[in-house]
Design a protein around this motif. Structure first.
Motif, PDB file in Angstrom:
ATOM      1  N   ILE A 414       0.854  -1.187   0.000  1.00 35.76           N
ATOM      2  CA  ILE A 414       0.000   0.000   0.000  1.00 35.76           C
ATOM      3  C   ILE A 414       0.892   1.239   0.000  1.00 35.76           C
ATOM      4  O   ILE A 414       1.778   1.375   0.846  1.00 35.76           O
ATOM      5  CB  ILE A 414      -0.934   0.021   1.225  1.00 35.76           C
ATOM      6  N   ARG A 415       0.638   2.086  -0.957  1.00 36.50           N
ATOM      7  CA  ARG A 415       1.367   3.353  -1.032  1.00 36.50           C
ATOM      8  C   ARG A 415       0.379   4.490  -1.189  1.00 36.50           C
ATOM      9  O   ARG A 415      -0.629   4.353  -1.874  1.00 36.50           O
ATOM     10  CB  ARG A 415       2.353   3.372  -2.201  1.00 36.50           C
ATOM     11  N   TRP A 416       0.714   5.622  -0.564  1.00 35.61           N
ATOM     12  CA  TRP A 416      -0.101   6.829  -0.667  1.00 35.61           C
ATOM     13  C   TRP A 416       0.704   7.903  -1.413  1.00 35.61           C
ATOM     14  O   TRP A 416       1.911   8.021  -1.234  1.00 35.61           O
ATOM     15  CB  TRP A 416      -0.465   7.349   0.720  1.00 35.61           C
ATOM     16  N   ALA A 421       3.298  12.718  -5.643  1.00 37.50           N
ATOM     17  CA  ALA A 421       4.523  12.524  -4.859  1.00 37.50           C
ATOM     18  C   ALA A 421       4.226  11.569  -3.708  1.00 37.50           C
ATOM     19  O   ALA A 421       3.179  11.684  -3.054  1.00 37.50           O
ATOM     20  CB  ALA A 421       5.034  13.846  -4.321  1.00 37.50           C
ATOM     21  N   PRO A 422       5.124  10.616  -3.423  1.00 38.35           N
ATOM     22  CA  PRO A 422       4.866   9.678  -2.319  1.00 38.35           C
ATOM     23  C   PRO A 422       4.719  10.421  -0.996  1.00 38.35           C
ATOM     24  O   PRO A 422       5.407  11.399  -0.721  1.00 38.35           O
ATOM     25  CB  PRO A 422       6.100   8.773  -2.318  1.00 38.35           C
ATOM     26  N   VAL A 423       3.810   9.937  -0.178  1.00 35.90           N
ATOM     27  CA  VAL A 423       3.591  10.497   1.158  1.00 35.90           C
ATOM     28  C   VAL A 423       4.439   9.699   2.142  1.00 35.90           C
ATOM     29  O   VAL A 423       4.237   8.491   2.305  1.00 35.90           O
ATOM     30  CB  VAL A 423       2.106  10.446   1.549  1.00 35.90           C
ATOM     31  N   GLN A 430       0.345   9.951   9.065  1.00 38.53           N
ATOM     32  CA  GLN A 430       0.765   8.589   9.357  1.00 38.53           C
ATOM     33  C   GLN A 430      -0.105   7.609   8.571  1.00 38.53           C
ATOM     34  O   GLN A 430      -1.327   7.610   8.713  1.00 38.53           O
ATOM     35  CB  GLN A 430       0.628   8.278  10.855  1.00 38.53           C
ATOM     36  N   PRO A 431       0.482   6.761   7.695  1.00 42.37           N
ATOM     37  CA  PRO A 431      -0.296   5.709   7.041  1.00 42.37           C
ATOM     38  C   PRO A 431      -0.407   4.490   7.954  1.00 42.37           C
ATOM     39  O   PRO A 431       0.446   4.249   8.818  1.00 42.37           O
ATOM     40  CB  PRO A 431       0.530   5.400   5.793  1.00 42.37           C
ATOM     41  N   HIS A 432      -1.453   3.720   7.747  1.00 40.08           N
ATOM     42  CA  HIS A 432      -1.661   2.516   8.570  1.00 40.08           C
ATOM     43  C   HIS A 432      -2.355   1.466   7.727  1.00 40.08           C
ATOM     44  O   HIS A 432      -3.212   1.757   6.901  1.00 40.08           O
ATOM     45  CB  HIS A 432      -2.494   2.849   9.803  1.00 40.08           C
ATOM     46  N   TRP A 433      -1.981   0.223   7.968  1.00 41.09           N
ATOM     47  CA  TRP A 433      -2.583  -0.927   7.272  1.00 41.09           C
ATOM     48  C   TRP A 433      -2.979  -1.958   8.326  1.00 41.09           C
ATOM     49  O   TRP A 433      -2.140  -2.436   9.090  1.00 41.09           O
ATOM     50  CB  TRP A 433      -1.607  -1.515   6.267  1.00 41.09           C
ATOM     51  N   SER A 434      -4.257  -2.269   8.375  1.00 43.66           N
ATOM     52  CA  SER A 434      -4.760  -3.177   9.408  1.00 43.66           C
ATOM     53  C   SER A 434      -4.918  -4.604   8.926  1.00 43.66           C
ATOM     54  O   SER A 434      -5.365  -5.460   9.670  1.00 43.66           O
ATOM     55  CB  SER A 434      -6.113  -2.662   9.915  1.00 43.66           C
ATOM     56  N   THR A 454      -3.911   9.788  -3.619  1.00 43.11           N
ATOM     57  CA  THR A 454      -4.088   8.539  -4.365  1.00 43.11           C
ATOM     58  C   THR A 454      -3.595   7.389  -3.509  1.00 43.11           C
ATOM     59  O   THR A 454      -2.497   7.444  -2.951  1.00 43.11           O
ATOM     60  CB  THR A 454      -3.298   8.569  -5.683  1.00 43.11           C
ATOM     61  N   ILE A 455      -4.437   6.352  -3.403  1.00 43.85           N
ATOM     62  CA  ILE A 455      -4.003   5.122  -2.759  1.00 43.85           C
ATOM     63  C   ILE A 455      -3.674   4.124  -3.853  1.00 43.85           C
ATOM     64  O   ILE A 455      -4.433   3.944  -4.814  1.00 43.85           O
ATOM     65  CB  ILE A 455      -5.074   4.556  -1.794  1.00 43.85           C
ATOM     66  N   HIS A 456      -2.517   3.509  -3.729  1.00 43.47           N
ATOM     67  CA  HIS A 456      -1.984   2.605  -4.751  1.00 43.47           C
ATOM     68  C   HIS A 456      -1.774   1.248  -4.088  1.00 43.47           C
ATOM     69  O   HIS A 456      -0.935   1.109  -3.193  1.00 43.47           O
ATOM     70  CB  HIS A 456      -0.670   3.157  -5.296  1.00 43.47           C
ATOM     71  N   ALA A 457      -2.592   0.279  -4.479  1.00 48.66           N
ATOM     72  CA  ALA A 457      -2.490  -1.079  -3.925  1.00 48.66           C
ATOM     73  C   ALA A 457      -1.859  -1.990  -4.960  1.00 48.66           C
ATOM     74  O   ALA A 457      -2.326  -2.052  -6.106  1.00 48.66           O
ATOM     75  CB  ALA A 457      -3.859  -1.597  -3.512  1.00 48.66           C
TER      76      ALA A 457
END
Length: 1662
Positions: A414-416, A421-423, A430-434, A454-457
């Motif tokens: 997962i990238r934001w 530009a990457p966050v 703060q990004p989080h993945w549950s 943009t969320i990039h999965a």
């Protein structure tokens, strides 16, 4: 010992890092107060009793007090006086806090000047006073500066880190003071005792001195006491300095060590660092700084009392890395490394990867045929929508990510992204993945966070992405009506003592214009903010000066209007005040070890090098508030540091004033404030060091103080269009002629409300934006303003009102789509709210099949500055494209009145609907543009589709809400294996046309096509006899990867399909190609194929047929340069129709609205003018004529053509008289000086002005001038050059409009040399009036190796005499000189060192005399001897071989030999080592090499090298073969002969020639003989053998001695005797005569005959 830098002697110290004036006075105050305060009796205890919390409160309280009373205290500083000294311990505590405050702030406020030490520290020269001190006491006097006690950083800035505030460290300065105060009593007691002793001595001295008045005595005693007190204070101060706290670079006392641990264990890395100022330590993992906030709980970093610790908790395999501890302060940077290896128990699986935010398994894990899955489907559920937040609030974006099929132990990556530009995780976000849901949390919103997220999965090689916009509103102002906070505060161009701070202006000004901005700075490690500027600055950049080198700072900006000051911006990233080059140098090598001691001495520094002038001085930035200068350091600077002084002067004068007299600049940058706006200045810079101040640099050009950057112009033509029920798309024309554009602010107002609200708080680039959050059904108007660093533009005109509702099925205002039709469209998803700040070019990727696609990150900010929600449900990378909106065909609201410029009709239906690619649940359609466009350009298409079940079609459905601009579209969410039909309708400004007929049926199923589709839109232009230009558009379907190039094919129109031939071997990236080599009159067709990584796609439709011929009347583009130097391209067409228009393009892309070009068309002529032709204008410029049969022409401007045009423009703009020869000077025969130049051509009206040292000179006695207009030669003559003629000479030519000039500078050595040459020529002319030397005395070496001195004379007669001298002594010459041939010579034979000297020849008669002198000493003699030796070497004969009794001799003869001629012998290429057997020598003129007792090893090639000093001359002989054999045989023969000669029998001596003896006497003769073997001896008498008897005894003893004895000689014994010796080698006879006489007869004979002179005296017998 260190020498004192020059600026510590002659200037106050403005190095704020350790010599700030306020800090010195604060320290002085502190030292005075501690003497009067009882609390410091036990300094260490008193200080340690204070808690850190109390210290913070005191420091904070004092900071507030100092800030609030800044103005009052500044005016009252001088009146504080000694009253402040009696404040006791409270003032002392306050002073300590003030000292720390002053250190952290770098204050220059006079409120802290509690004691003035200027008398001690002033660098000004003072009158010398009588010294009453001893030499030792003088050494203890303070110098012109004070070594500081440093304060530490005690409070860190709130907002820099999220961790709890660390415990405040004891500052190094307070530690030093505590230790010093603890020992104060002992120091004071010792000093008092010393004072007492000195006082006693003083009193005794007073008693012995003569009596003085009481008043005088009291005054002198008071002065001595005051002086003694000063000395005591100075000694106490120097004694309390802690040398360990002086500046030195960091040094690791304990370095971190490497560790190997098991998983889930903790590991700690420890290190200890020393240095001053206290180093700041940073931990790195694999060269990336460790951020404890990015992984809370993972890393624990502690620093306490110089010991630093990094703890890694619950280690996993990802923690295996190289860790680095980097310590840095102002003196340098040093690093230490340690490795951590994390081991895993065998067979154990890393469960933590199941919860990681990124995929930790190899990418091939999911895509290999042997892996867990061959394909993944990624979907987003519960997606975040367009979001609105407010500054300082929190926000969370999130969505659920569904992966099909679900595989255990494999999680998506997962990238934001924000605006492409990457966050990165930070304290703000703060990004989080549950495990199934991805969230992005904002802990403190700022306007910088506004943008498209943009969320990039990604799952293996499959990925999906989704985007939505986030709006951030301004926080409520503390003062109503105050402006909003600025944003994007960035630090630029950081250097040693200054930094440029840049920011963006806010969109909201609070209701009144913003007057300017205040910039605040804060040193990292404190929370004390200080204001950098006293008056607001309007320009959005500001140079901050006065920083402390090596310290790190953060900055913020506040806006101010007439109401008040707004909230501060978000703080900038920390930046260190360091020279970038110095920082790079320190990083490139380790710092020198710290020795622990610095010794400061008052000694004079060694003599250094005065630095040269700086170079490349220029004004880098100029505003009405300040001017920034930049330059490069000089090349000549020595080994010590340099500082700079900046000078200015009014443009009209030469009165230079030093700007920074008391503030030397360290950096090659400087900002000047307080300049008069609108006034013109020039600037220059000098360098200085301990050796002195260097020469100034070249001054800058005239600089007018004012803003160079203009405020942008207002945007134009605001066009709103409907989008959704709550949003409107606003487009506009960009601001023209705007430099450094930052972006645009858009505002909206409900119709009738009169209140404007911002639609965005972060400037957007491009000319389109979607405004969200509007009320459905409400009508709005919009306006736009541009922004750059100079400020915000005026507002644009208000747009037309538009009602907010979804754009489905209606018409569009006629002015909307013409502005948007040029924007490229692309593949868009159904019901996608696509919003953008600019119309980006679409980049399309192929859809996934069994062969996966390689993903890439979202596009950059230029393409992703959009608002709204984008539902991207395909596994494809798309750059979001803002397509036109679909408008209602009827029922148009009053707010959108239609405006028609021309009568146009709706377009005809498109045709040839085809399926370009099909997937399991989507299809890509393509079609052709309608044949009839209705008289206007097509602005978009709408697609409908329906299902066909068992041949029965269903109901039509809309596939797209927004129009698509390309002839292709992707319909998603279809059913697999379902059959569909499609229809397409086109739209222009007149409305929506009729839909096309239903297409054929297409089945939705998975295709595996990966190559690109065919290019389209082929057209040809510029058709000529053998060439044409082919253009095309890229394929609608790019395939799985982007198109990388194109192939162009051609064939004759009537040729078969198998006769296609390619025009380019390698793929070309351009979408045009100029086809060369066509045959005139032949007809051709063309096609184009696209290629990507998968391969070459299908060919395009054919273009043609076209006949290669130049049509009658065809004209070409012509370049023209007018008299003003303006460059333009011109084209004329005689075949235009009333509707024809000229269209210019660069590289076949329209140049419309290009700010660099200006197009003017009139009638059948058009002209495109370059505003400022430069390298960015290189390319192909073409002009097409519409509504004609493809009439076009082009012109190529490459680098050579650019140079030619610029030169021609310069020549036309400023015509010159070309010079054939520049101004030159020559000396004539009599010493006259001729200045001359030659022009290419001069007319009869040409005039010349002669200028000397900027003053015109005219013809007169001194100057003679002449112009030859036929040849263009311009001359000026001077009889003689005098000292006042040194300077600059200029010939200025005026020939009509053309001008020209040529300048000759004759100053310094050049002029002196010219003057000397002129005088020489004049003297030469005088000399030649009598007998003189035509050629001066020279030497020549003759073939006989003699030296011949010769000279050539002229203008002589019979009475002319010539005399030769050597070393001033006349040389007598045997022969008289003959002047017939004009040559006089002197021959010196066998020239050698004794002939060295000065030779002179004098020529004289009644007309005068002349002399010539030749120096033959030193180098001249060496040169001559070299030539003599060369001649001698050349005279050497060939080597010859001679055999001797001793061996073989090699020899050569020369004319004569000199010791200067070096002789070297070599044998078979190796130098001969001389021994007793092999010898070299010279005998007379013979040079020889003697080889005694030769052996076969002596065979070979022998070389004799004669070295004359420069060149070696060789002679060679081959001593081998027959030559050796013959020589060796001869040697043997001579050797034997020599042996025989040596050993043969011989008489060595002892026998006389004649023996005269008296009769009766005994005759005894002895003779020595020699021989080997011993010889045989025999005697002869009168040629007959003589035997031994009693009368004549003959004996031979020992083989060496022969005895001859005659007893009682008689006359009979007279006769000739002989001794014969003989052995086997030979014999020898020695004869002697015996004469016996009777005395009487002898006497008588003697009387009669005189004795003969040749007779030997008689040998008397014994």
């Amino acid at each position: 010992m260190m020498s004192l830098p020059f600026y510590q002697k002659s200037h106050q110290h403005y190095d704020l890092s350790y010599r700030d004036k306020d800090l010195r006075t604060t320290m002085s105050q502190y030292q005075q107060e501690k003497k009067r305060s009882a609390i410091y009796t036990h300094g260490s205890t008193a200080y340690s009793s204070r808690s850190s919390a109390a210290h913070r409160q005191e420091s904070r309280a004092f900071s507030l007090e100092s800030t609030s009373s800044h103005q009052q205290q500044a005016s009252q500083a001088s009146s504080l006086g000694s009253t402040q000294y009696s404040l006791g311990s409270a003032v002392s505590r306050k002073a300590a806090s003030a000292y720390d405050y002053g250190y952290s702030q770098g204050l220059t406020d006079s409120s802290l000047l509690l004691e003035d030490f200027s008398s001690k520290l002033s660098p000004q020269t003072k009158r010398a006073k009588q010294s009453l001190l001893s030499g030792e006491e003088k050494e203890n006097l303070p110098g012109s500066y004070m070594v500081p006690i440093f304060s530490g950083r005690q409070i860190h800035v709130s907002g820099i880190t999220d961790t709890e505030e660390e415990r405040i460290k004891e500052a190094a300065a307070y530690i030093a003071q505590r230790n010093l105060l603890a020992s104060e009593e002992g120091i004071t007691a010792s000093k008092q005792a010393a004072v007492s002793k000195r006082a006693t001595r003083t009193l005794e001295h007073e008693e012995t001195s003569e009596k003085k008045s009481r008043k005088v005595a009291i005054r002198e005693k008071a002065e001595r006491l005051s002086l003694r007190k000063t000395l005591e204070e100075t000694q106490a101060y120097h004694g309390k300095l802690n040398e360990d706290h002086l500046l030195h670079a960091p040094e690791f006392i304990i370095k971190p060590r490497s560790h190997t641990v098991w998983e889930k264990e903790n590991v700690k890395l420890h290190c200890s660092v020393a240095g001053w100022p206290e180093p700041r330590l940073t931990w790195y993992k694999n060269q990336v700084p460790i951020n404890v906030h990015a992984n809370p709980g993972k890393y624990i970093i502690e620093s306490r009392y110089g010991m630093h610790m990094l703890e890694i908790t619950t280690c996993d395999f990802e923690d295996t890395a190289q860790y680095r501890a980097s310590a840095m302060n102002v003196k340098g940077e040093v690093s230490a490394y340690a490795s951590v290896v994390v081991k895993r128990y065998k067979g154990e699986f890393d469960e933590s990867r199941l919860h990681a935010g990124t995929s930790t398994m190899p990418l091939s894990f999911a895509v290999t045929p042997y892996g867990y899955a061959s394909k993944f489907e990624i979907h987003f559920d519960d997606k975040f929508d367009v979001s609105f937040g407010r500054e300082a609030e929190t926000m969370s974006l999130g969505c659920r990510v569904v992966i099909t099929p679900e595989i255990k132990h494999f999680q998506p990556e997962i990238r934001w992204y924000r605006n492409g530009a990457p966050v990165s995780p930070s304290k703000w976000v703060q990004p989080h993945w549950s495990g199934d849901r991805a969230t992005l949390t904002f802990s403190h919103l700022n306007k910088e966070d506004e943008g498209l997220y943009t969320i990039h999965a990604r799952m293996g090689e499959y990925y999906e992405q989704y985007s939505a916009y986030v709006f951030v509103r301004d926080a409520d102002a503390e003062t109503e009506g105050a402006p909003a906070s600025p944003l994007d505060v960035v630090c630029l161009d950081a250097n040693k003592d200054y930094i440029i701070v840049s920011w963006k202006q806010p969109a909201v000004d609070g209701g009144s214009p913003i007057l300017g901005y205040f910039i605040d700075k804060c040193e990292v490690g404190t929370e004390s903010w200080s204001q950098c500027n006293d008056t607001p600055v309007k320009f959005a950049r500001f140079p901050v000066t006065g920083l402390i080198e090596g310290r790190s700072y953060i900055f913020r900006v506040r806006a101010v209007n007439k109401t008040g000051i707004g909230l501060p911006s978000r703080v900038s990233e920390p930046v260190a005040a360091l020279d970038p080059a110095e920082k790079a140098r320190l990083k490139s090598r380790p710092s020198a070890p710290w020795t622990g001691q610095i010794i400061v001495t008052e000694e004079e520094p060694t003599e250094g090098i005065v630095p040269g002038p700086p170079t490349d001085l220029s004004v880098t930035e100029a505003t009405r508030s300040y001017v920034v200068l930049g330059w490069k350091p000089p090349g000549q600077r020595g080994h010590e540091g340099i500082m700079y002084f900046v000078e200015k002067c009014d443009a009209e004068t030469e009165n230079w004033q030093r700007v920074n007299t008391e503030l030397p600049v360290k950096s090659p940058r400087f900002a000047l404030f307080d300049l008069a706006e609108g006034k013109s200045y020039r600037f220059r810079v000098r360098c200085s060091n301990s050796a002195g101040v260097g020469e100034p640099s070249e001054p800058t050009g005239v600089t007018v103080v004012g803003d160079r950057l203009d405020i942008p112009k207002a945007p134009g033509k605001i066009v709103p269009s409907r989008n959704t029920d709550t949003s409107v798309v606003v487009s506009w024309e960009e601001s023209r002629d705007t430099e450094e554009l930052v972006g645009y602010y858009i505002e909206a107002s409900a119709v009738g409300s009169g209140k404007w609200e911002p639609c965005n708080n972060n400037p957007v680039r491009g000319c389109r934006f979607t405004c969200h959050g509007l009320t459905t059904g409400q009508s709005y108007i919009f306006r736009v303003r541009a922004v750059n660093a100079a400020g915000l533009s005026e507002y644009s005109q208000d747009s037309e009102a538009i009602e907010v509702k979804a754009a489905i099925g209606g018409t569009v205002p006629p002015d909307v789509w013409p502005e948007l039709s040029g924007a490229p469209g692309g593949l868009t998803a159904p019901r996608a709210g696509v919003h953008g700040a600019s119309p980006p070019t679409l980049q399309k990727d192929a859809l996934p099949s069994s062969k996966p696609n390689i993903p890439s990150a979202p596009s950059g900010p230029h393409h992703l500055g959009q608002t709204g929600v984008s539902t991207v449900s395909e596994t494809v990378q798309q750059e979001l494209t803002p397509p036109p909106q679909k408008a209602p065909p009827e029922g148009q609201s009053k707010s959108d009145p239609p405006r028609k410029k021309d009568v146009v009709a709706a377009p005809a239906p498109p045709y040839d609907i085809t399926c370009l690619e099909s997937f399991r649940d989507s299809m890509v359609l393509g079609w052709k543009q309608p044949d009839k466009t209705g008289g206007a350009e097509i602005t978009g298409y709408y697609v409908n589709y329906r299902e066909v079940i068992d041949g029965v079609p269903g109901k039509w459905r809309e596939a797209n809400i927004k129009a698509v601009s390309e002839e292709a579209y992707k319909i998603s969410n279809l059913k697999e294996n379902m059959v569909y039909q499609f229809q397409v309708a086109a739209m222009n400004i007149a409305g929506l046309g009729a839909p096309s007929a239903a297409s054929q049926c297409f089945k939705c199923e998975e295709w595996t096509i990966a190559v690109p589709g065919p290019p389209h839109g082929l057209k040809y232009s510029e058709v000529r006899n053998n060439s044409l230009v082919l253009q095309w558009k890229p394929p609608v379907h790019c395939g799985r990867t982007p198109v990388t190039g194109y192939f162009v094919d051609v064939k004759e129109a009537n040729a078969k399909d198998d006769q296609w031939r390619g025009l380019n071997e390698a793929a070309i990236k351009n979408k045009y190609l100029k086809v060369q080599g066509l045959k005139e009159g032949d007809s051709y067709v063309f096609r184009v194929r696209a290629i990507n990584q998968a391969g070459v796609g299908k060919p395009s439709d054919l273009a043609g047929p076209v006949v290669a011929e130049t049509r009658p009347g065809t004209k070409e583009v012509v370049v023209n340069v007018d008299d003003d130097g303006v460059i333009s391209l011109n084209f004329e067409c005689d075949q235009m129709t009333p509707k024809s228009e000229f269209t210019w393009s660069k590289d076949y892309v329209s140049t419309e609205d290009s700010p660099r070009l200006e197009v003017e068309s009139k009638g059948n002529k058009t002209k495109m003018t370059f505003k400022d032709l430069g390298t960015e204008d290189l390319g192909i410029y073409s002009c097409d004529v519409t509504d004609t049969d493809g009439i076009a022409s082009s012109y190529l401007i490459d680098e050579e053509e650019l140079k030619r045009l610029l030169a021609l423009s310069q020549e036309h703009k400023f015509p010159t008289v070309p010079a054939k020869s520049e101004l030159a000077v020559e000396i004539l025969e009599k010493g006259q000086v001729r200045f001359w130049m030659q022009a290419e051509k001069l007319s009869g009206n040409a005039k010349v002005t002669y200028v000397f040292n900027e003053k015109e000179i005219f013809e007169g006695p001194k100057y003679k001038m002449h112009i030859d207009r036929n040849t263009g030669i311009i001359e000026m003559f001077m009889e003689k050059l005098q000292d006042e003629d040194e300077g600059t000479y200029t010939f200025q030519i005026q020939d009509g409009k053309a001008t020209g000039h040529s300048t000759l500078v004759l100053i310094g050595d050049v002029y002196k040399q010219l003057q000397k040459e002129a005088e020489f020529q004049r003297q030469e002319w005088i000399r030649k009036q009598g007998p003189h030397f035509a050629e001066y005395l020279s030497w020549e070496v003759t073939g006989e190796c003699n030296v011949l001195l010769k000279c050539k004379v002229a203008n002589i007669k019979k009475e002319t005499h010539i005399v030769w001298y050597k070393d001033e002594r006349e040389i007598s010459v045997d022969e008289k000189h003959d002047f017939k041939d004009g040559i006089c010579t002197l021959l010196i034979t066998e020239f050698s060192k004794k002939d060295a000297g000065f030779y002179e020849v004098i020529l004289k008669d009644d007309r005068g005399k002349d002399k010539s002198r030749l120096k033959l000493v030193d180098e001249a003699f060496k040169e001559l001897m070299t030539e003599v030796c060369r001649k001698i070497a050349l005279s050497a004969t060939d080597l010859k071989i001679q055999s001797t009794a001793e061996g073989i001799r090699l020899y050569s003869f020369v004319t004569y030999y000199l010791d200067d001629l070096k002789v070297n012998w070599s044998h078979n290429g190796t130098g001969i080592k001389y021994t007793d057997r092999v010898k070299s020598g010279v005998t007379g003129e013979q040079i020889w090499l003697q080889i005694n007792e030769p052996t076969p090893n002596d065979k070979g090639k022998y070389v004799m090298e004669l070295f004359d000093g420069k060149t070696g001359h060789q002679k060679t002989v081959d001593l081998s073969g027959q030559a050796y054999d013959e020589a060796f045989a001869e040697f043997q023969r001579l050797k034997q002969a020599a042996i025989a000669e040596k050993n043969r029998a011989r008489v060595l001596g002892g026998l006389p020639d004649v023996v005269t003896i008296q009769e009766g006497k005994d005759l005894n003769l002895t003779c020595n003989v020699w021989g080997d073997p011993s010889p045989e001896v025999s005697w002869l008498k009168n040629e007959k053998p003589l035997a031994s008897d009693d009368h004549c005894s003959l004996r031979f003893e020992a083989g060496k001695t022969a005895f001859f004895t005659i007893s009682g000689v008689s006359t009979a014994d007279s006769g000739k005797y002989g001794l014969v010796v003989k052995n086997k080698f030979g014999s020898e006879t020695s004869d002697f005569t015996v004469s016996v006489f009777i005395p009487e007869e002898e006497l008588r004979r003697s009387a009669q005959e005189p004795p003969k002179g040749n007779q030997k005296p008689p040998q008397k017998s014994k």
